[in-house]
Scaffold this motif. Structure first.
Motif, PDB file in Angstrom:
ATOM      1  N   HIS A 181      25.799  59.748  47.417  1.00 39.25           N
ATOM      2  CA  HIS A 181      26.912  59.529  46.492  1.00 39.25           C
ATOM      3  C   HIS A 181      27.967  58.701  47.210  1.00 39.25           C
ATOM      4  O   HIS A 181      28.476  59.088  48.268  1.00 39.25           O
ATOM      5  N   THR A 182      28.301  57.555  46.644  1.00 38.53           N
ATOM      6  CA  THR A 182      29.266  56.647  47.250  1.00 38.53           C
ATOM      7  C   THR A 182      30.361  56.300  46.264  1.00 38.53           C
ATOM      8  O   THR A 182      30.089  55.980  45.101  1.00 38.53           O
ATOM      9  N   VAL A 183      31.599  56.351  46.740  1.00 40.55           N
ATOM     10  CA  VAL A 183      32.758  55.894  45.970  1.00 40.55           C
ATOM     11  C   VAL A 183      33.453  54.817  46.797  1.00 40.55           C
ATOM     12  O   VAL A 183      33.818  55.057  47.960  1.00 40.55           O
ATOM     13  N   SER A 184      33.615  53.641  46.219  1.00 35.57           N
ATOM     14  CA  SER A 184      34.270  52.527  46.901  1.00 35.57           C
ATOM     15  C   SER A 184      35.493  52.076  46.119  1.00 35.57           C
ATOM     16  O   SER A 184      35.421  51.894  44.897  1.00 35.57           O
ATOM     17  N   ASP A 185      36.595  51.887  46.813  1.00 39.61           N
ATOM     18  CA  ASP A 185      37.812  51.316  46.244  1.00 39.61           C
ATOM     19  C   ASP A 185      38.127  50.022  46.991  1.00 39.61           C
ATOM     20  O   ASP A 185      38.154  50.019  48.239  1.00 39.61           O
ATOM     21  N   TYR A 186      38.382  48.964  46.243  1.00 38.81           N
ATOM     22  CA  TYR A 186      38.615  47.645  46.836  1.00 38.81           C
ATOM     23  C   TYR A 186      39.818  47.016  46.150  1.00 38.81           C
ATOM     24  O   TYR A 186      39.806  46.800  44.936  1.00 38.81           O
ATOM     25  N   ALA A 187      40.887  46.762  46.913  1.00 35.54           N
ATOM     26  CA  ALA A 187      42.099  46.178  46.356  1.00 35.54           C
ATOM     27  C   ALA A 187      42.428  44.888  47.099  1.00 35.54           C
ATOM     28  O   ALA A 187      42.290  44.820  48.334  1.00 35.54           O
ATOM     29  N   THR A 188      42.851  43.866  46.354  1.00 31.25           N
ATOM     30  CA  THR A 188      43.192  42.594  46.982  1.00 31.25           C
ATOM     31  C   THR A 188      44.455  42.010  46.359  1.00 31.25           C
ATOM     32  O   THR A 188      44.847  42.363  45.236  1.00 31.25           O
ATOM     33  N   TRP A 189      45.081  41.127  47.098  1.00 31.84           N
ATOM     34  CA  TRP A 189      46.149  40.275  46.575  1.00 31.84           C
ATOM     35  C   TRP A 189      45.931  38.887  47.150  1.00 31.84           C
ATOM     36  O   TRP A 189      45.675  38.727  48.357  1.00 31.84           O
ATOM     37  N   GLU A 190      45.992  37.873  46.274  1.00 35.55           N
ATOM     38  CA  GLU A 190      45.772  36.494  46.708  1.00 35.55           C
ATOM     39  C   GLU A 190      46.857  35.603  46.136  1.00 35.55           C
ATOM     40  O   GLU A 190      47.130  35.621  44.933  1.00 35.55           O
ATOM     41  N   SER A 191      47.495  34.833  47.004  1.00 29.90           N
ATOM     42  CA  SER A 191      48.563  33.950  46.547  1.00 29.90           C
ATOM     43  C   SER A 191      47.991  32.848  45.668  1.00 29.90           C
ATOM     44  O   SER A 191      46.842  32.421  45.834  1.00 29.90           O
ATOM     45  N   LYS A 192      48.791  32.388  44.720  1.00 27.09           N
ATOM     46  CA  LYS A 192      48.315  31.398  43.763  1.00 27.09           C
ATOM     47  C   LYS A 192      48.080  30.025  44.379  1.00 27.09           C
ATOM     48  O   LYS A 192      47.405  29.194  43.773  1.00 27.09           O
ATOM     49  N   ASP A 193      48.614  29.785  45.574  1.00 25.88           N
ATOM     50  CA  ASP A 193      48.311  28.518  46.241  1.00 25.88           C
ATOM     51  C   ASP A 193      47.039  28.611  47.083  1.00 25.88           C
ATOM     52  O   ASP A 193      46.640  27.642  47.726  1.00 25.88           O
ATOM     53  N   GLY A 194      46.388  29.779  47.069  1.00 30.87           N
ATOM     54  CA  GLY A 194      45.122  29.944  47.771  1.00 30.87           C
ATOM     55  C   GLY A 194      45.223  30.035  49.277  1.00 30.87           C
ATOM     56  O   GLY A 194      44.208  29.952  49.966  1.00 30.87           O
ATOM     57  N   ARG A 195      46.435  30.259  49.832  1.00 32.71           N
ATOM     58  CA  ARG A 195      46.606  30.234  51.277  1.00 32.71           C
ATOM     59  C   ARG A 195      46.676  31.609  51.925  1.00 32.71           C
ATOM     60  O   ARG A 195      46.439  31.729  53.125  1.00 32.71           O
ATOM     61  N   LYS A 196      47.019  32.645  51.159  1.00 32.72           N
ATOM     62  CA  LYS A 196      47.191  33.970  51.749  1.00 32.72           C
ATOM     63  C   LYS A 196      46.380  34.997  50.966  1.00 32.72           C
ATOM     64  O   LYS A 196      46.255  34.913  49.749  1.00 32.72           O
ATOM     65  N   PHE A 197      45.881  35.994  51.706  1.00 32.80           N
ATOM     66  CA  PHE A 197      44.989  36.986  51.115  1.00 32.80           C
ATOM     67  C   PHE A 197      45.184  38.308  51.832  1.00 32.80           C
ATOM     68  O   PHE A 197      45.278  38.357  53.060  1.00 32.80           O
ATOM     69  N   ARG A 198      45.292  39.398  51.079  1.00 28.41           N
ATOM     70  CA  ARG A 198      45.358  40.747  51.644  1.00 28.41           C
ATOM     71  C   ARG A 198      44.272  41.607  51.003  1.00 28.41           C
ATOM     72  O   ARG A 198      43.945  41.425  49.823  1.00 28.41           O
ATOM     73  N   PHE A 199      43.762  42.566  51.749  1.00 35.35           N
ATOM     74  CA  PHE A 199      42.670  43.389  51.234  1.00 35.35           C
ATOM     75  C   PHE A 199      42.692  44.779  51.840  1.00 35.35           C
ATOM     76  O   PHE A 199      43.190  44.985  52.943  1.00 35.35           O
ATOM     77  N   ARG A 200      42.158  45.722  51.101  1.00 38.83           N
ATOM     78  CA  ARG A 200      41.948  47.085  51.587  1.00 38.83           C
ATOM     79  C   ARG A 200      40.707  47.658  50.914  1.00 38.83           C
ATOM     80  O   ARG A 200      40.572  47.581  49.692  1.00 38.83           O
TER      81      ARG A 200
END
Length: 269
Positions: free
Chosen positions: A90-109
Motif C-alpha cells: 500500500h503506497t500513498v504519494s503526495d507531490y507538490a510543486t510551484w513553477e514560476s511563469k517565466d520557467g526559471r524557478k521550480f520548487r517541489f516536495r
C-alpha cells in the motif's frame, strides 16, 4: 524510494507536465488556453504479464492553481498492489510543486509512505539566464546537482509538446527536471501519436475540444540503457486536461480514468 514506486511519483509529475498552463510566452498557433482545474482519477489494473501481481487498484487527485506569478500543483496518489503469494503493498504519494511563469524557478516536495515506511524529498531548482542551471535537494539530505544545458521544468516541456502537436510534429526530446529522482535531469522522449481527435466525454467543458495522445519515456542519465526507466501514455484535450492515463511499472500496467472534473477560476488581474 524503490525503482517501481519511483514510477508512482513519476506518474504524478508526468500528469503535471501536460495539465499545467503554458508559461507567459507567446502561445503556439491555434493553441487553446489551458485550464486550472481539479480532477479525480480511478486507477485499475490493466495488465500483469508474468509478474505475480494479481490485483491492483487506487485513486489519484490532482489540482492545478493559477498563482499569478507561478503555477502550483497538488497531487495525491493512493494505490494497493496484491501479489499471488498474498502480500500487499500500500503506497500513498503526495507531490507538490510551484513553477514560476517565466520557467526559471521550480520548487517541489514529495512524501511517499509504503507499508508504513516513509520517504521524503524536497528542494528547488533554478535556470538562470546565461548561467548553468542547478538543483538543490534539502531533503532527505543536502545535495546540489548541476542541470545539463537545455534542461527545462515541467511547464516548459508542456509548451514544447503542445507546440509540436499543433505544428504537426511527432517527436519531442529534451532533459527535464521535476524533482522525482535524487539525481539531475532525466532525458525524455515524447511521441505524439494522434492529434485533433474529438473524444466522447461526459464532462461538458471538454466535449467539443480536440485531443491528442502522448507517449512519454523517461531515460536515466546512463546513455547505455536503451529502454526507458518510466513509460507513461496520456490523452489530453487542448485545454491541458487529461482523461486517460496508462503507467507501465515494468512488471504490470495501471490504467487511470477521469471520474470527477472541475474547472477552477483564476483570481489574477
Amino acid at each position: 524510494m524503490t525503482p517501481a514506486f519511483h514510477r508512482l511519483t513519476k506518474l504524478l509529475a508526468g500528469l503535471a507536465l501536460f495539465a499545467m498552463p503554458l508559461a507567459a510566452r507567446p502561445a503556439p498557433a491555434q493553441a487553446m488556453t489551458l485550464a486550472a482545474h481539479r480532477a479525480y482519477y480511478r486507477l485499475t489494473l490493466a495488465s500483469t504479464g508474468n509478474s505475480g501481481v494479481t490485483s491492483a487498484s487506487g485513486a489519484m487527485e490532482y489540482e492545478v492553481i493559477d498563482g499569478c506569478t507561478g503555477w502550483a500543483t497538488q497531487q495525491r496518489l493512493d494505490m494497493t498492489v496484491l501479489d499471488r503469494e498474498g502480500g500487499d503493498t500500500h503506497t500513498v504519494s503526495d507531490y507538490a510543486t510551484w513553477e514560476s511563469k517565466d520557467g526559471r524557478k521550480f520548487r517541489f516536495r514529495i512524501t511517499q509512505v509504503t507499508n508504513g515506511a516513509r520517504d521524503e524529498r524536497a528542494g528547488y531548482a533554478e535556470l538562470p539566464p546565461g548561467k548553468p542551471g542547478f538543483a538543490v535537494y534539502t531533503e532527505p539530505h543536502d545535495q546540489r546537482v548541476a542541470l545539463p544545458p537545455g534542461t527545462v521544468f515541467p511547464m516548459a516541456q508542456t509548451e514544447a509538446v503542445l507546440t509540436a502537436a499543433h505544428q504537426g510534429k511527432t517527436f519531442v526530446s529534451m532533459p527535464v527536471f521535476d524533482g522525482t529522482t535524487g539525481a539531475s535531469a532525466e532525458n525524455t522522449f515524447a511521441v505524439i501519436t494522434t492529434r485533433g481527435e474529438e473524444v466522447t466525454t461526459a464532462f461538458k467543458p471538454l466535449a467539443e475540444l480536440p485531443s491528442l495522445m502522448v507517449h512519454m519515456g523517461y531515460f536515466p542519465k546512463d546513455t547505455t540503457q536503451l529502454l526507458p526507466d518510466t513509460l507513461i501514455a496520456m490523452r489530453y484535450w487542448d485545454n491541458g486536461v487529461a482523461d486517460s492515463l496508462d503507467l507501465d511499472f515494468g512488471n504490470f500496467t495501471m490504467a487511470g480514468k477521469l471520474a470527477k472534473f472541475q474547472l477552477l477560476p483564476s483570481h489574477c488581474g
